[in-house]
Design an enzyme around this catalytic site. Structure first.
Site, mmCIF file in Angstrom:
data_model
loop_
_atom_site.group_PDB
_atom_site.id
_atom_site.type_symbol
_atom_site.label_atom_id
_atom_site.label_comp_id
_atom_site.label_asym_id
_atom_site.label_seq_id
_atom_site.Cartn_x
_atom_site.Cartn_y
_atom_site.Cartn_z
ATOM 1 N N ASP A 65 0.837 -1.197 0.000
ATOM 2 C CA ASP A 65 0.000 0.000 0.000
ATOM 3 C C ASP A 65 0.874 1.249 0.000
ATOM 4 O OD1 ASP A 65 -2.262 -1.601 0.194
ATOM 5 O OD2 ASP A 65 -2.161 -1.627 2.383
ATOM 6 N N ASP A 71 0.495 7.629 8.160
ATOM 7 C CA ASP A 71 0.860 6.230 8.438
ATOM 8 C C ASP A 71 2.212 6.185 9.149
ATOM 9 O OD1 ASP A 71 -1.168 4.589 7.223
ATOM 10 O OD2 ASP A 71 -0.339 5.024 5.247
ATOM 11 N N GLU A 94 2.034 -2.991 10.247
ATOM 12 C CA GLU A 94 1.757 -2.920 8.819
ATOM 13 C C GLU A 94 2.780 -2.045 8.116
ATOM 14 O OE1 GLU A 94 -2.026 -1.239 7.637
ATOM 15 O OE2 GLU A 94 -1.708 -1.868 5.572
ATOM 16 N N GLU A 95 3.333 -1.106 8.836
ATOM 17 C CA GLU A 95 4.225 -0.133 8.204
ATOM 18 C C GLU A 95 5.693 -0.532 8.245
ATOM 19 O OE1 GLU A 95 2.779 1.977 6.438
ATOM 20 O OE2 GLU A 95 0.789 1.583 7.256
ATOM 21 N N ASP A 115 -1.806 -2.232 13.323
ATOM 22 C CA ASP A 115 -2.016 -1.426 12.121
ATOM 23 C C ASP A 115 -2.170 -0.006 12.662
ATOM 24 O OD1 ASP A 115 -2.782 -0.088 9.912
ATOM 25 O OD2 ASP A 115 -4.444 -1.395 9.367
ATOM 26 N N LEU A 117 -2.437 2.995 11.422
ATOM 27 C CA LEU A 117 -3.471 3.887 10.869
ATOM 28 C C LEU A 117 -4.263 3.137 9.806
ATOM 29 C CD1 LEU A 117 -4.199 6.804 11.667
ATOM 30 C CD2 LEU A 117 -3.318 7.473 9.440
ATOM 31 N N ASP A 118 -5.288 2.459 10.268
ATOM 32 C CA ASP A 118 -6.157 1.710 9.366
ATOM 33 C C ASP A 118 -7.052 2.677 8.591
ATOM 34 O OD1 ASP A 118 -7.787 -0.644 8.495
ATOM 35 O OD2 ASP A 118 -9.300 0.430 9.660
ATOM 36 N N GLU A 279 -5.074 -7.096 11.808
ATOM 37 C CA GLU A 279 -6.444 -6.683 11.483
ATOM 38 C C GLU A 279 -7.413 -7.815 11.871
ATOM 39 O OE1 GLU A 279 -6.203 -3.420 7.974
ATOM 40 O OE2 GLU A 279 -5.691 -5.425 7.292
HETATM 41 P P1 AFP Z 1 -5.535 1.050 4.305
HETATM 42 O O1 AFP Z 1 -5.246 1.057 5.783
HETATM 43 O O2 AFP Z 1 -4.350 0.665 3.491
HETATM 44 O O3 AFP Z 1 -6.194 2.316 3.836
HETATM 45 O O4 AFP Z 1 -6.571 -0.147 4.035
HETATM 46 C C1 AFP Z 1 -7.790 -0.097 4.658
HETATM 47 C C2 AFP Z 1 -8.355 -1.458 4.702
HETATM 48 O O5 AFP Z 1 -7.404 -2.369 5.186
HETATM 49 C C3 AFP Z 1 -9.626 -1.498 5.548
HETATM 50 O O6 AFP Z 1 -9.588 -0.582 6.592
HETATM 51 C C4 AFP Z 1 -10.715 -1.182 4.578
HETATM 52 O O7 AFP Z 1 -11.973 -1.710 4.907
HETATM 53 C C5 AFP Z 1 -10.196 -1.794 3.295
HETATM 54 O O8 AFP Z 1 -8.775 -1.877 3.423
HETATM 55 C C6 AFP Z 1 -10.513 -0.915 2.134
HETATM 56 O O9 AFP Z 1 -10.038 -1.516 0.989
HETATM 57 P P2 AFP Z 1 -10.642 -1.124 -0.450
HETATM 58 O O10 AFP Z 1 -10.180 0.286 -0.712
HETATM 59 O O11 AFP Z 1 -10.035 -2.117 -1.372
HETATM 60 O O12 AFP Z 1 -12.122 -1.225 -0.354
#
Ligand code: AFP
Length: 335
Positions: A65, A71, A94-95, A115, A117-118, A279
């Site tokens: 990502d 993050d 995650e980072e 994680d 900053l989810d 997660e």
């Molecule tokens: P990030 O932390 O990389 O933004 O990902 C967020 C995530 O892990 C979760 O929080 C979301 O529900 C999902 O991914 C969103 O993924 P999509 O953008 O593929 O829907």
């Protein structure tokens, strides 16, 4: 009207400690320290647009990502808070490509998986984001061959939880008994108990999923979505779609109102997108303690033995009956 009796997180932890003297005393410090991490991240997300912390740093994290400035900041805060704590031996994030050994090294009894900053794709648009954490008890003490061997399946999590940075900041943790929820009073700088215990309703009327990928899902999951969209007043269908792009935000709503969040395997994510250690497994403990269910669609998430640090897993989390229905569709046994 007088305020209801306010219980700070610190008071709550002290009374829990008194009620459960058998619990290692350092455990309560882990939770208090994680709440501190949440406060610092909450402060920075609120003012990020004003202090130049929006946008990307141009790197990709170990799971591919794009990394946002927030993050990196959130990861540094978490590492800083636990590096010298003497409590955790290592931090899996995650980072970070590799686990970070802390100064306490092999003396620490836990491994923190986080994680920081989810949902960080939401940062630049003022959407909700969160932090997900799990403390695993190490399966061996002292020096061990590798961190993978020290991490056991999700059932060996001693505590987990999340912080949600939304219209208010909430902090939720569990150690498998109840799921108390605290809301940050920004003026006091304290987390105050706002929900004694979260109970996930047995069934909801909403689902959260990235429907943009529906054509890439297994036929069973496609039929599940079609089923949720059919009108049937007895079962409360059609379900509403609610998807924020931040798992923590969708999960928090699901815990309170019921329903289901799912992220199955698709063409870009053959193993699912979400990560087991920071997660799926931590949130599975929260959801199941709140009376809900956490599944890959084919097995309980808590039963998966991790084989690698950044392992991905398909996920369905939420109301028990909704997740059971998802599992039936995933197995080809349509309702
Ligand atoms: P990030 O932390 O990389 O933004 O990902 C967020 C995530 O892990 C979760 O929080 C979301 O529900 C999902 O991914 C969103 O993924 P999509 O953008 O593929 O829907």
């Amino acid at each position: 009207m007088a305020d209801r009796e306010l219980v700070t997180l610190a008071q709550y932890l002290l009374s829990e400690q008194a009620e459960h003297p058998e619990t290692e005393s350092e455990f309560w410090t882990l939770i208090a320290q994680m709440a501190y991490v949440a406060k610092v991240i909450a402060r920075e997300t609120r003012r990020a647009a004003l202090v130049g912390r929006l946008g990307q740093v141009g790197e990709r994290n170990p799971t591919g990502d794009t990394q946002k400035k927030l993050d990196v900041f959130a990861n540094e805060v978490a590492v800083g808070a636990f590096h010298r704590s003497g409590l955790v031996a290592a931090i899996v994030s995650e980072e970070m490509d590799e686990p970070k050994a802390t100064l306490s090294g092999s003396a620490g009894r836990y491994i923190l998986c986080i994680d920081p900053l989810d949902g960080s794709s939401n940062t630049d648009t003022n959407g909700s984001v969160g932090t997900i954490f799990g403390f695993f008890r190490r399966s061996c003490q002292g020096r061990c061959s590798s961190i993978e061997t020290e991490l056991r399946q999700g059932t060996s999590l001693v505590a987990s939880g999340y912080a949600l940075y939304g219209p208010s900041t909430v902090f939720v943790y569990t150690r498998g008994r109840t799921v108390p929820c605290f809301t940050l009073d920004h003026d006091l700088g304290e987390f105050l108990l706002s929900h004694d215990a979260l109970h996930c309703p047995p069934r909801g009327q909403a689902y959260s999923a990235n429907l943009g990928r529906v054509q890439e899902w297994d036929g069973g999951i496609q039929r599940f979505v079609a089923h949720l969209g059919e009108r049937d007043s007895d079962s409360g269908r059609p379900y509403s779609l609610r998807y924020s792009g931040a798992l923590v935000a969708d999960l928090h709503r699901t815990l309170i109102e019921g329903g289901i969040y799912f992220y199955p395997a698709d063409a870009s994510h053959r193993e699912g997108k979400l990560r087991l250690l920071y997660e799926g497994a931590p949130l599975a403990l929260v959801v199941e303690t709140a009376g809900g269910r956490a599944s890959t669609g084919h097995q309980p998430i808590a039963e998966i033995t991790p084989t690698s640090l950044h392992q991905r897993v398909p996920v369905a989390l939420g109301s028990r009956e909704d997740v059971q229905l998802y599992e039936r569709f995933a197995a080809g046994q349509d309702a």
